[in-house]
Scaffold this active site. Structure first.
Site, PDB file in Angstrom:
ATOM      1  N   LYS A  24       0.841  -1.187   0.000  1.00 61.58           N
ATOM      2  CA  LYS A  24       0.000   0.000   0.000  1.00 61.58           C
ATOM      3  C   LYS A  24       0.879   1.241   0.000  1.00 61.58           C
ATOM      4  O   LYS A  24       2.015   1.147   0.460  1.00 61.58           O
ATOM      5  CB  LYS A  24      -0.944   0.023   1.210  1.00 61.58           C
ATOM      6  CG  LYS A  24      -0.320  -0.202   2.599  1.00 61.58           C
ATOM      7  CD  LYS A  24       0.835   0.592   3.128  1.00 61.58           C
ATOM      8  CE  LYS A  24       0.725   2.054   3.272  1.00 61.58           C
ATOM      9  NZ  LYS A  24       1.963   2.681   3.812  1.00 61.58           N
ATOM     10  N   TYR A  42      -4.399   4.422   6.304  1.00 61.37           N
ATOM     11  CA  TYR A  42      -4.993   3.512   7.293  1.00 61.37           C
ATOM     12  C   TYR A  42      -6.292   4.092   7.847  1.00 61.37           C
ATOM     13  O   TYR A  42      -7.256   3.360   8.066  1.00 61.37           O
ATOM     14  CB  TYR A  42      -4.007   3.232   8.437  1.00 61.37           C
ATOM     15  CG  TYR A  42      -2.868   2.357   7.987  1.00 61.37           C
ATOM     16  CD1 TYR A  42      -3.014   0.979   7.915  1.00 61.37           C
ATOM     17  CD2 TYR A  42      -1.648   2.911   7.611  1.00 61.37           C
ATOM     18  CE1 TYR A  42      -1.977   0.180   7.476  1.00 61.37           C
ATOM     19  CE2 TYR A  42      -0.613   2.123   7.170  1.00 61.37           C
ATOM     20  CZ  TYR A  42      -0.776   0.756   7.105  1.00 61.37           C
ATOM     21  OH  TYR A  42       0.238  -0.042   6.659  1.00 61.37           O
TER      22      TYR A  42
END
Ligand code: NAD
Length: 408
Positions: free
Chosen positions: A163, A251
């Site tokens: 990510k 996140y």
């Protein structure tokens, strides 16, 4: 939004508008592509700090274990992911790719990687004929993910990509298309989907453990030490986009989506970049955004590279609240439910998230099982990041379609 300077003056004065405009337009800075093609800046990268190599080389546990080539032997690969392969049932390190011959030798010996499975970036395409390798795990700076994923698919391999997926939705679409053409799997390494606290939180929220969700708040921040874009890719626009949002704030963005189970219908946002600080010559120091969901829930997301460390997610509903702090760490998660029957929750060891992620991908490769965090999820999130930058740049609320595309 605590700790965030909400004025536009600093941003415009620092030329941050140009950064935001590039990002909002989905353009990938040319430098990222050039480096991806040549690996030019890579050759001399030394071993990162604190690396502990295994005393004895781990061995695959199963005959049908998926062989991974790890591309990019930096801090996350060497300190977090590679040591976790030993916990996976169906995944092993079959090859390594690096621009540093010394690192290839040391890491290769420690992980029992045969000499002819230690690749330089220049030799990467030879991987196509290496049957020991089923999948490529891309652990490179973000601006390089798309080009290396396309190369990996070109070599006929499956791709697990760190990510955030890429720096523009156009690049995400390019990766997805390359995977489809090659008929290979693409998964984004969103480890929280395999971490017991976050998995439990998703379940509790879908069971309405706090009633109907009304408010959600996430913050991810830390104070970056002195550095410059030349020294550190995390502050380089070409490799890191706008900075903290893509790297750490992702996140909070992900939590906002999987805890509410909804896509936002509108976003407003603010970015800030101080003048004269080499850390923020190219990236933002803070990014804050406010989201409204179709249910009426409102989320506040903040992320920063210049404020004391935090990593939390709070969800407040009609009957109680869920407090996750720290929310998405490697370890040490804490979670409590507030309301009529307040309680601390401890659904399991967060340390299992790494191996579970690897095994999930291996099951998709071997058994054609659906992927929980596919490229389409990375694309969706990248569209939201683009919407956040566009909203900040325009100083206006941006309306979104259900797939995250901006309406107008
Ligand atoms: P890092 O700087 O420690 O390592 C990057 C690696 O890429 C180094 O080995 C470096 O030599 C190599 N590299 C190749 N080309 C490069 C170039 N042009 N410039 C700079 N380095 C180059 O970074 P990291 O922390 O290991 O992050 C790598 C990826 O992993 C990023 O996508 C990051 O977002 C992701 N990450 C994920 C998590 C997670 O919890 N899932 C945590 C940290 C990092």
């Amino acid at each position: 939004m605590s700790g965030i300077n909400m004025t536009r003056r600093g941003l415009i004065g620092a030329g941050g508008g140009a950064v935001a405009a590039t990002l909002a337009a989905g353009m990938v800075p040319a430098a990222a592509r050039i480096q991806a093609g040549t690996g030019a800046r890579v050759a001399g990268q030394p071993m990162p700090d604190g690396v502990k190599l295994p005393a004895t080389p781990p061995r695959p546990k199963r005959q049908d274990s998926v062989g991974f080539a790890i591309v990019g032997l930096g801090g996350y690969a060497l300190n977090q992911m590679m040591p976790r392969f030993v916990d996976a049932e169906r995944a092993h390190v079959a090859a390594i790719v690096s621009g540093n011959p010394d690192k290839l030798a040391k890491v290769g010996d420690a992980y029992g990687v045969p000499g002819d499975a230690r690749y330089s970036y220049d030799r990467f395409d030879e991987i196509a004929s290496d049957d020991r390798i089923d999948a490529i795990y891309i652990v490179l700076p973000t601006g390089l993910h798309a080009d290396w994923a396309v190369r990996a698919f070109g070599a006929g391999k499956h791709v697990l990509c760190e990510k955030p997926m890429a720096l523009s939705s156009a690049d995400c679409e390019r990766m997805i298309a390359a995977g489809r053409r090659a008929n290979r799997k693409l998964m984004i390494a969103y480890r929280s989907h395999f971490e017991p606290f976050n998995v439990e939180a998703m379940k509790l929220m879908s069971q309405k453990a706090v009633g109907d969700i009304r408010l959600l708040r996430t913050e991810q921040s830390y104070r970056m030490g002195p550095t410059t874009p030349r020294e550190n890719w995390r502050v380089s626009r070409a490799l890191a986009g706008g900075g903290p949002l893509e790297d750490y704030g992702i996140y909070g963005l992900q939590s906002a989506l999987y805890l509410t189970g909804e896509m936002p219908e509108s976003i407003s946002a603010t970015t800030f970049r101080p003048t004269g600080d080499p850390r923020f010559a190219e990236i933002f120091a803070h990014v804050g955004s406010q989201w409204r969901f179709p249910s009426g829930a409102v989320a506040h997301l903040a992320t920063s590279y210049d404020s004391a460390g935090t990593n939390f997610a709070h969800v407040r509903g009609t009957r109680g609240a869920l407090i996750m702090d720290p929310a998405t760490s490697y370890s040490g998660q804490k979670m409590r439910l507030e309301g009529r029957e307040p309680r601390e929750l401890n659904p399991g060891d967060p340390g299992v998230q790494f191996a579970r992620q690897l095994d999930h991908f291996a099951d998709a490769v071997r058994d054609n099982k659906p992927i929980r965090t596919p490229g389409e999820m990375g694309l969706r999130d990248t569209r939201l990041i683009e919407a956040i930058y566009a909203a900040a740049e325009r100083g206006q609320t941006v309306r979104l379609a259900p797939d995250g595309r901006m309406r107008g």
